[in-house]
Design a protein around this motif. Sequence first.
Motif, short mmCIF file in Angstrom:
data_model
loop_
_atom_site.label_atom_id
_atom_site.label_comp_id
_atom_site.label_asym_id
_atom_site.label_seq_id
_atom_site.Cartn_x
_atom_site.Cartn_y
_atom_site.Cartn_z
N VAL A 189 -7.21 -5.10 -6.28
CA VAL A 189 -5.96 -4.36 -6.47
C VAL A 189 -6.00 -3.06 -5.69
CG1 VAL A 189 -4.57 -3.09 -8.16
CG2 VAL A 189 -5.37 -5.40 -8.68
N SER A 190 -7.14 -2.37 -5.74
CA SER A 190 -7.28 -1.11 -5.01
C SER A 190 -7.14 -1.32 -3.50
CB SER A 190 -8.64 -0.48 -5.34
OG SER A 190 -8.81 0.73 -4.64
N LYS A 191 -7.75 -2.37 -2.99
CA LYS A 191 -7.66 -2.66 -1.55
C LYS A 191 -6.23 -3.00 -1.14
CE LYS A 191 -12.35 -4.33 -0.60
NZ LYS A 191 -13.14 -5.50 -0.15
N VAL A 192 -5.59 -3.86 -1.93
CA VAL A 192 -4.23 -4.27 -1.60
C VAL A 192 -3.28 -3.08 -1.65
CG1 VAL A 192 -2.27 -5.68 -2.36
CG2 VAL A 192 -4.57 -6.64 -2.35
N GLU A 193 -3.46 -2.21 -2.62
CA GLU A 193 -2.59 -1.04 -2.72
C GLU A 193 -2.74 -0.14 -1.50
OE1 GLU A 193 -1.21 2.27 -6.01
OE2 GLU A 193 -3.21 1.39 -6.17
N ARG A 194 -3.97 0.07 -1.03
CA ARG A 194 -4.18 0.89 0.18
C ARG A 194 -3.52 0.24 1.40
NH1 ARG A 194 -9.49 1.41 -1.94
NH2 ARG A 194 -10.27 -0.10 -0.39
N GLU A 195 -3.66 -1.07 1.50
CA GLU A 195 -3.06 -1.79 2.62
C GLU A 195 -1.54 -1.73 2.58
OE1 GLU A 195 -3.04 -4.36 6.04
OE2 GLU A 195 -4.56 -3.09 5.12
N GLN A 196 -0.96 -1.89 1.40
CA GLN A 196 0.49 -1.83 1.27
C GLN A 196 1.02 -0.45 1.61
OE1 GLN A 196 0.89 -5.09 1.29
NE2 GLN A 196 2.44 -5.10 -0.32
N GLN A 197 0.31 0.58 1.18
CA GLN A 197 0.77 1.94 1.44
C GLN A 197 0.59 2.36 2.89
OE1 GLN A 197 -1.32 4.23 -1.53
NE2 GLN A 197 0.13 3.68 -3.17
N ALA A 198 -0.26 1.65 3.62
CA ALA A 198 -0.43 1.92 5.05
C ALA A 198 0.67 1.26 5.88
CB ALA A 198 -1.80 1.43 5.52
N ASN A 199 1.41 0.34 5.28
CA ASN A 199 2.49 -0.36 5.98
C ASN A 199 3.80 0.39 5.72
OD1 ASN A 199 4.57 -2.12 6.73
ND2 ASN A 199 3.39 -3.94 6.17
N PRO A 200 4.51 0.80 6.78
CA PRO A 200 5.75 1.57 6.58
C PRO A 200 6.77 0.86 5.71
CG PRO A 200 5.10 1.59 8.89
CD PRO A 200 4.20 0.61 8.21
N ASN A 201 6.76 -0.45 5.72
CA ASN A 201 7.76 -1.20 4.94
C ASN A 201 7.40 -1.34 3.48
OD1 ASN A 201 9.58 -2.05 7.21
ND2 ASN A 201 7.67 -2.95 7.92
N THR A 202 6.12 -1.12 3.11
CA THR A 202 5.71 -1.30 1.71
C THR A 202 4.96 -0.09 1.18
OG1 THR A 202 3.68 -2.43 2.44
CG2 THR A 202 5.58 -3.82 1.92
#
Length: 616
Positions: A176-189
């Motif tokens: 969950v921590s990894k996915v959240e960092r990845e999502q927040q690095a994407n301008p769309n998410t």
Amino acid sequence: MLKFSALDFSKFGIVLAVTFLAGCATQTQQLRMNESKEPFKNGDLQNTVAVIQSAFKDKNTLYYMEIGEVQRLQGPSQIPNSTQNLLAADQLVSRWELTTSDKLRRSFSGASSYVLSEGFSSEYDPKPYEVTLLSQTLALNHLSQGRWDDAMVEAKKMAQREKVIEELIQSKVAAVSKVEREQQANPNTQAATSRIENISGYPINLLDDEETRSLKNSYQNPAAYYLSGFVHESQGEASLAAPGYRLAIELRPQVNFFKTSIAKLDSNIANRSKKSFADTLIVIDTGYMPKIIPYQISQTFNIGGNSKLITLTFPVIEKSTERFRPSLIQLGDRVANPELVANIDAMARKNLRDDMPAYVLRASSRALVSLAAQFAADRAAQQAANQRNQNNQNNGTAALIGAIAGMITGYSLQAINVTDVRHWSTLPAQTYMARMGLPIGPTVLKYTLPSGVTASQTVNLVGGYNVVYIRMFRSRATILASNDPAALPPKVVTPTPIAGSPTAAPVEVSTAASSSIAQPAQPSGSAMDGLKKLWGSFQDSKPEESAPELPAPTATKTAVSTPAVAQPSTPTPAPASNPNTISAPASSDAPASVNIEGVKPYEPPNLLNSFQQLFN
């Protein structure tokens, strides 16, 4: 800004259709199961079985747990069928452990798929407390038919699985921590979040009661630990009984007879062959698991410089109702003092609280992905329309994109806005226990039901160790006693050989569960299958993973296989009550208790990853 082609939108539309059908299927299944709550609370087990069989089109792990639990509550005659179904669930749980652990360890993409794909599959991820209770229920089934050795196997399995569960929980937290960092690095998410505090309106108070906060985790069950210790003690295994008792004390230190059991363990085992009384553990299940339902909350997100108000769906566990503390449990002339040893209701709340970061991240990520797709579709349709006007031509691509953009506007958010609210709904809410020294032989068990009615039933107790299980409903109860001759399967019959003829082979007539466990039936072709195949045609082919090979279950004493799911029979009527109370003889061999006075491989789907691939 993201760019899309007509093919991209076609693929996205197909994914939405598949997602919508899958999400509806899982929610409809649980809604039907919720309909069985009232019949189940009234002890109408025949009707409950019928609802379960109609609710599940695919016989997954949850189906086998639900049907197995209700069958065992129909009485001794259904224990073999119950055990068969619970063992089928047990085998699927073992495969789930292997595949899920591999998926979380393999790579970030695997972890991302696992975290974001919940709610899209007819398969069922068992909850940690459900895995523990599956082993406990199987052990009680074995004990009801006198198979103490098999009960000990389940106790050992439970301890081994807890290590796997702990590892899986840690892996999910990291994922969950990894996915959240990845999502927040994407301008769309980048607005995606895993904090329920960021979602206004969620009833967090339902997950924040004192009992839930006091739990160490959601899967360690004091009742299961104590039962494990009791079973090992009965087999003379002091080194295995002691850890079970100690863990039960650690998790529930206020239970008095837990402490006495560990203090007298060595003396009990030394004198177990000399017992002149029935050392009896009474297990009482009461109450009902609260429903877990989808709960909708409106939330504002910014996309393309515009604010969009959308509806998110989260699982909510309802407030507890119909709690019942046993007010009278009497065997012969002895009155038991049952103590609350496990609050399964609180374990379910703890599990949901621990899983909320993943639920929140899934919901917010799906909403943002869908909004980005909708925004891009609108832009693409507008650009194509402008180009058509400039060229004064009938542009088929523009028409297709415009149609798909309308479809996305119509139901894309509904399709993605799903949450998995399935759970093992026939479990009790609380478990009480007491341990007593009782006279050997038929003993009248009296008990008061939640309706206030006092009922009675005769149970047969033997010298040594006994377990009496009571499941209370509103106005009736199911009683299962270990070592009861009426409940034990027929013994092996060896025919007498006739002189001059070949020696006849012994005939086994045991009704114990077969070692050959039928696998869940594969679902027949459906509209969803066709959509999945169509969607698969747009993806690059990937090598299939080989199914994990599991060792066959240990063979039990049987030669005749029973069907994995048998039609339930009419519950066996309880034996006539003995109006005479039985006095307990004096005994100096008191057991350890203060209650004794003088005596198909699951592969998580990756549809959300497919969404994200469309934007790359």
